[in-house]
Motif scaffolding. Structure first.
Motif, PDB file in Angstrom:
ATOM      1  N   ARG A 185       0.834  -1.195   0.000  1.00 46.83           N
ATOM      2  CA  ARG A 185       0.000   0.000   0.000  1.00 46.83           C
ATOM      3  C   ARG A 185       0.872   1.250   0.000  1.00 46.83           C
ATOM      4  O   ARG A 185       2.018   1.224   0.439  1.00 46.83           O
ATOM      5  CB  ARG A 185      -0.956   0.023   1.196  1.00 46.83           C
ATOM      6  CG  ARG A 185      -0.274   0.176   2.546  1.00 46.83           C
ATOM      7  CD  ARG A 185      -1.302   0.024   3.666  1.00 46.83           C
ATOM      8  NE  ARG A 185      -0.708   0.214   4.986  1.00 46.83           N
ATOM      9  CZ  ARG A 185      -1.363   0.033   6.126  1.00 46.83           C
ATOM     10  NH1 ARG A 185      -2.631  -0.349   6.116  1.00 46.83           N
ATOM     11  NH2 ARG A 185      -0.751   0.238   7.288  1.00 46.83           N
TER      12      ARG A 185
ATOM     13  N   TYR B 263       2.646 -10.885   7.572  1.00 45.17           N
ATOM     14  CA  TYR B 263       1.950  -9.607   7.628  1.00 45.17           C
ATOM     15  C   TYR B 263       2.878  -8.539   8.215  1.00 45.17           C
ATOM     16  O   TYR B 263       3.754  -8.846   9.023  1.00 45.17           O
ATOM     17  CB  TYR B 263       0.704  -9.690   8.507  1.00 45.17           C
ATOM     18  CG  TYR B 263      -0.343 -10.659   8.026  1.00 45.17           C
ATOM     19  CD1 TYR B 263      -0.423 -11.939   8.563  1.00 45.17           C
ATOM     20  CD2 TYR B 263      -1.249 -10.299   7.036  1.00 45.17           C
ATOM     21  CE1 TYR B 263      -1.379 -12.840   8.124  1.00 45.17           C
ATOM     22  CE2 TYR B 263      -2.211 -11.189   6.590  1.00 45.17           C
ATOM     23  CZ  TYR B 263      -2.270 -12.458   7.139  1.00 45.17           C
ATOM     24  OH  TYR B 263      -3.217 -13.341   6.686  1.00 45.17           O
ATOM     25  N   SER B 264       2.639  -7.311   7.832  1.00 46.97           N
ATOM     26  CA  SER B 264       3.324  -6.216   8.508  1.00 46.97           C
ATOM     27  C   SER B 264       2.749  -6.082   9.917  1.00 46.97           C
ATOM     28  O   SER B 264       1.599  -6.471  10.172  1.00 46.97           O
ATOM     29  CB  SER B 264       3.144  -4.909   7.740  1.00 46.97           C
ATOM     30  OG  SER B 264       1.802  -4.482   7.802  1.00 46.97           O
TER      31      SER B 264
ATOM     32  N   TYR C 210      -3.945   0.477  -2.532  1.00 48.43           N
ATOM     33  CA  TYR C 210      -3.482  -0.886  -2.277  1.00 48.43           C
ATOM     34  C   TYR C 210      -3.142  -1.564  -3.598  1.00 48.43           C
ATOM     35  O   TYR C 210      -3.946  -1.539  -4.539  1.00 48.43           O
ATOM     36  CB  TYR C 210      -4.555  -1.679  -1.525  1.00 48.43           C
ATOM     37  CG  TYR C 210      -4.596  -1.316  -0.063  1.00 48.43           C
ATOM     38  CD1 TYR C 210      -5.096  -0.085   0.352  1.00 48.43           C
ATOM     39  CD2 TYR C 210      -4.122  -2.193   0.911  1.00 48.43           C
ATOM     40  CE1 TYR C 210      -5.116   0.269   1.694  1.00 48.43           C
ATOM     41  CE2 TYR C 210      -4.138  -1.848   2.264  1.00 48.43           C
ATOM     42  CZ  TYR C 210      -4.636  -0.615   2.633  1.00 48.43           C
ATOM     43  OH  TYR C 210      -4.655  -0.267   3.965  1.00 48.43           O
TER      44      TYR C 210
ATOM     45  N   ASP D  34      -5.025   3.344   7.675  1.00 51.86           N
ATOM     46  CA  ASP D  34      -5.015   2.334   6.607  1.00 51.86           C
ATOM     47  C   ASP D  34      -5.345   2.947   5.250  1.00 51.86           C
ATOM     48  O   ASP D  34      -5.275   2.256   4.224  1.00 51.86           O
ATOM     49  CB  ASP D  34      -6.032   1.219   6.903  1.00 51.86           C
ATOM     50  CG  ASP D  34      -5.668   0.417   8.134  1.00 51.86           C
ATOM     51  OD1 ASP D  34      -6.588   0.096   8.918  1.00 51.86           O
ATOM     52  OD2 ASP D  34      -4.480   0.089   8.312  1.00 51.86           O
TER      53      ASP D  34
ATOM     54  N   VAL E 205      -0.742  -4.350  10.419  1.00 50.97           N
ATOM     55  CA  VAL E 205      -2.021  -4.955  10.019  1.00 50.97           C
ATOM     56  C   VAL E 205      -2.243  -6.330  10.645  1.00 50.97           C
ATOM     57  O   VAL E 205      -3.334  -6.893  10.503  1.00 50.97           O
ATOM     58  CB  VAL E 205      -2.146  -5.062   8.489  1.00 50.97           C
ATOM     59  CG1 VAL E 205      -1.877  -3.733   7.827  1.00 50.97           C
ATOM     60  CG2 VAL E 205      -1.249  -6.147   7.926  1.00 50.97           C
TER      61      VAL E 205
ATOM     62  N   VAL F  43       2.403  -5.052   2.991  1.00 57.53           N
ATOM     63  CA  VAL F  43       1.246  -5.330   3.846  1.00 57.53           C
ATOM     64  C   VAL F  43       1.175  -6.812   4.197  1.00 57.53           C
ATOM     65  O   VAL F  43       1.101  -7.170   5.368  1.00 57.53           O
ATOM     66  CB  VAL F  43      -0.067  -4.889   3.167  1.00 57.53           C
ATOM     67  CG1 VAL F  43      -1.272  -5.314   4.002  1.00 57.53           C
ATOM     68  CG2 VAL F  43      -0.072  -3.389   2.916  1.00 57.53           C
TER      69      VAL F  43
END
Length: 128
Positions: A38, A60-61, A94, A90, A64, A48
């Motif tokens: 993103r 995942y980061s 994306y 957020d 998130v 992400v």
């Protein structure tokens, strides 16, 4: 020619949910590691989530983790990003990404340069 097309973006209130889709043509997703990035206004594109070997390996980061879920459907040749408990931070465009380097550990895949193919992006806006 591999093409990735994202959809599912939109505007939602904080705490809401969205499900992004990325349909792949020109190649089977079973041959790729798939990911989502993103980019917020004025910021660099950031990692992400990613899934390799189906969903055997997922990363995942931290921002998130616990709220977003990446999944894939071989029959639809698509990858999805379920986003729950959305926050204003957020808000971003994306992007779906794919790489043929399926053996590289996902923790090394957070740089854009590691990915071969990109979609054009879908806008997600979280605002009250």
């Amino acid at each position: 020619q591999v093409q990735l097309v994202e959809s599912g973006g939109g505007s939602v209130q904080p705490g809401g949910s969205l499900r992004l889709s990325c349909v792949v043509s020109g190649g089977s997703i079973s041959h790729y590691t798939m990911g989502w990035f993103r980019q917020a206004p004025g910021k660099e594109r950031e990692f992400v989530a990613a899934a390799a070997f189906g969903e055997s390996f997922i990363r995942y980061s931290d921002s998130v983790k616990g709220r977003f879920t990446i999944s894939r459907d071989i029959g639809q040749n698509a990858v999805f990003l379920q986003m729950n408990s959305l926050k204003p931070e957020d808000t971003a465009v994306y992007y779906c990404a794919a790489t043929t380097d399926v053996t590289r550990p996902l923790e090394t895949m957070q740089s854009q340069s590691m990915w071969n193919y990109w979609g054009l992006g879908t806008q997600v806006t979280v605002s009250s």
